[in-house]
Design a protein around this motif. Structure first.
Motif, PDB file in Angstrom:
ATOM      1  N   ALA A 275      20.113  26.417 -10.720  1.00  0.00           N
ATOM      2  CA  ALA A 275      19.343  25.481  -9.898  1.00  0.00           C
ATOM      3  C   ALA A 275      17.933  25.297 -10.454  1.00  0.00           C
ATOM      4  N   VAL A 298      20.125  22.060  -2.509  1.00  0.00           N
ATOM      5  CA  VAL A 298      20.726  22.788  -3.624  1.00  0.00           C
ATOM      6  C   VAL A 298      22.208  22.968  -3.333  1.00  0.00           C
ATOM      7  N   MET A 327      12.946  27.215  -5.834  1.00  0.00           N
ATOM      8  CA  MET A 327      12.692  25.775  -5.815  1.00  0.00           C
ATOM      9  C   MET A 327      11.208  25.488  -5.569  1.00  0.00           C
ATOM     10  N   ASP A 377      25.896  23.894 -10.496  1.00  0.00           N
ATOM     11  CA  ASP A 377      24.896  23.792  -9.442  1.00  0.00           C
ATOM     12  C   ASP A 377      24.091  22.517  -9.655  1.00  0.00           C
ATOM     13  N   VAL A 379      20.692  19.926  -7.880  1.00  0.00           N
ATOM     14  CA  VAL A 379      19.549  19.814  -6.976  1.00  0.00           C
ATOM     15  C   VAL A 379      19.250  18.344  -6.712  1.00  0.00           C
TER      16      VAL A 379
END
Length: 465
Positions: A275, A298, A327, A377, A379
Motif C-alpha cells: 500500500a 486501502v 498512509m 493491494d 489505494v
C-alpha cells in the motif's frame, strides 16, 4: 521415518556435505540485511532495557552488535536477535522474519567456535529449510490464531542452524529440534510493544541452548514435531496440518532458492509495504496536499488488515502496525522512513487527523502463491474537492524476491543503518566482507567501534528514509 528424525537427518547432511552455492547467495543477503538492522536497532528502548536488565553479562567470545562488548553465545543471540527485529526493518519470508532469528544465533555460536563463513552459510540454509518444511505443512494462517510465526517457527529453525554449525549427528540434531519446539512462543497481542522483538531474540537464544543441550546428550521426544500432541498440532489454527507426509523434497528442492528473501524498504510491518508503494507512486504522478484529503481507501486482505491492529497509534512502536499511520506518513512527509518512526511525528496533528480518514476494504482476489495475501493491494485517494485518484495495483512490493532491491540500494540501506546505530567507521569493510562471506571466518569479520547504546545521546541518523 518420522518427521523429527527426517529433519535431523537433513540437518546432519547439510553439516557433512554443505549446501549448494546458489543457496549461499540468498543466505548472504540475509546476513547483510539483518546485520544492518541489528546494528541500527541496538539503540531501541527494548534492546537497551533488556541489556540493562541482564547486566552484568558473563563474559564470552560472542560480540554484541559487532562491537567491542562481548558475552556468551546465548546472551548474545538474545540481545542481537532483539536488535535485529526491533525496528521491524528486517527481511521477510516463510510467513515470518527468518534472518532476524537465524543470523544472531549463527553468528554468536560461530564466534564462540571460530567457525568459517561457509559453515555459517550452511547453517543458515539448514535453518531456513527446516523452518520452511514446517510452515508449509499448515494450510491455516497462524497470525489469525494469535501466533507470531517468527517466534514460534524461529526457535526450531535456529536450533537446526545451530545443530548444523555444531556438526551434530542426525539423532542429536533431532533432539535439538524437539527441545526448541518446547521453547517456541510469540503472541500477536504483543505486536507494537517491546515483546515483539523479544520473540525473535528469544527464538535465537532457544536455538543456541537447544543445540548445546543436544550436543551434551540432553534428549527430547523423537516425534516432538509430528506427534498428535506435538509442535505442529499444538500451534495449528484449525488442526488442518500435515503431520504425516514424508519430507522427501528436503535437500533436493531448496526453498531458499525458490522463494528467496523479501527485503524491506520501509521500517514498518511488511503488510503495509504494497500500500505504501502504491500511494507513493500515486503521489509522484498526482501530488495531493494532505490537508485536502477527504478519504483514503486501502484494499488489502482481511488477514493482513488483522495484523495491522493499531488504528490510532500514539507512539512509534504502535505505528509500525498501523495502515492508518503508513498512509498518513506517506501523505504528510512524502515518505515512510526511520525519521517518521518517531513519537513526535506520530503524535503530530496532521498525522493524527488523517487516521479517521483511512479506511480498509477487503480484497476478493487472493494470491495463490502467498497464503493470506491479496493478489494486489491498491489505494484510492478522494479529495475534498471531489477528485478521485486511484493507484495502480501492487502485486509485489519493491524489495520482494520477485522485485529485488538494486545492489546499490542494499548497500545504501546497510551503510545508513550502521550509521544510525553509531558505527561511523568500518561499515564499508564489513559490507565487503559479507559479500564474500564464504571466504571469511566468524572471528575475522570487521569489529565496529560503537558508542555505548545505553548512554549515547548523539543524534540518530535516519535509516532507510
Amino acid at each position: 521415518m518420522a518427521l523429527t528424525q527426517e529433519l535431523g537427518e537433513f540437518v546432519a547432511g547439510v553439516a557433512a556435505r554443505g549446501a549448494p552455492p546458489a543457496t549461499h547467495a540468498v543466505a548472504k543477503t540475509g546476513f547483510i540485511d539483518s546485520i544492518a538492522t541489528m546494528i541500527a536497532g541496538r539503540r531501541e528502548d527494548a534492546v537497551r532495557t533488556a541489556h540493562a536488565a541482564l547486566s552484568p553479562l558473563a563474559g564470552g567470545p560472542a560480540r554484541l552488535w559487532f562491537g567491542d562488548a562481548q558475552a556468551g553465545a546465548a546472551d548474545a543471540a538474545l540481545l542481537n536477535g532483539m536488535a535485529a527485529h526491533a525496528l521491524d526493518f528486517d527481511d521477510v519470508s516463510l510467513r515470518g522474519h527468518p534472518s532476524a532469528v537465524l543470523m544472531p544465533a549463527i553468528v554468536a555460536l560461530a564466534q564462540e567456535r571460530g567457525a568459517t563463513g561457509r559453515a555459517m552459510l550452511d547453517a543458515y540454509v539448514a535453518g531456513f529449510e527446516t523452518w520452511g518444511e514446517l510452515v508449509d505443512r499448515e494450510s491455516g494462517i497462524h497470525h489469525m490464531k494469535g501466533w507470531h510465526p517468527t517466534g514460534v517457527f524461529g526457535a526450531v529453525g535456529a536450533a537446526a542452524a545451530c545443530a548444523c554449525l555444531l556438526g551434530l549427528d542426525a539423532r542429536r540434531a533431532s533432539h535439538a529440534l524437539g527441545l526448541a519446539a518446547s521453547q517456541s512462543a510469540g503472541l500477536m497481542s504483543n505486536f507494537g510493544s517491546m515483546a515483539k522483538p523479544f520473540h525473535a531474540g528469544r527464538a535465537a537464544q532457544a536455538g543456541v541452548l537447544s543445540a548445546r543441550l543436544a550436543a551434551a546428550g540432553f534428549t527430547a521426544s523423537p516425534d516432538a514435531l509430528e506427534h498428535p500432541q506435538g509442535f505442529l498440532a499444538a500451534i495449528s489454527p484449525a488442526g488442518n496440518v500435515d503431520r504425516e507426509s514424508p519430507a522427501d523434497t528436503l535437500g533436493r528442492q531448496w526453498r531458499i532458492e525458490a522463494r528467496g528473501l523479501n527485503l524491506k524498504k520501509y521500517p514498518t510491518c511488511y503488510y503495509t509495504h504494497r500500500a505504501i508503494d502504491a500511494l507513493l507512486a500515486l503521489l509522484a504522478r498526482q501530488p495531493v496536499d494532505a490537508g485536502e484529503v477527504a478519504s483514503v481507501e486501502v484494499t488489502m486482505s482481511r488477514e493482513h488488515a488483522t495484523v495491522l491492529r493499531n488504528h490510532r497509534p500514539g507512539d512509534a512502536l504502535a505505528a509500525k502496525f498501523s495502515i492508518e499511520f503508513a498512509m498518513a506518513s506517506a501523505l504528510v512527509a512524502g515518505k515512510v522512513g526511520m525519521a517518521q518512526l518517531d513519537d513526535g511525528f506520530v503524535r503530530s496533528a496532521p498525522v493524527q487527523d488523517l487516521f479517521a480518514r483511512v479506511h480498509v476494504s477487503f480484497a476478493a482476489a487472493y494470491d495463490p502463491d502467498t497464503p493470506g495475501a491479496a493478489f494486489a493491494d491498491q489505494v484510492v485517494v478522494r479529495t475534498r474537492g471531489g477528485a478521485v485518484h486511484a493507484s495502480e495495483p501492487v502485486h509485489h512490493a519493491l524489495g520482494h524476491a520477485q522485485r529485488p532491491l538494486p545492489a546499490a540500494m542494499l548497500r545504501e540501506k546497510f551503510l545508513d543503518c550502521l550509521h544510525a546505530g553509531g558505527a561511523t567507521q568500518g561499515g564499508e569493510a564489513l559490507f565487503t566482507q559479507l559479500l564474500s562471506l564464504e571466504h571469511q571466518s566468524a572471528n575475522g569479520l570487521q569489529v565496529l567501534q560503537l558508542p555505548d547504546a545505553n548512554h549515547d545521546s548523539s543524534t540518530e541518523i535516519p535509516c532507510g528514509s
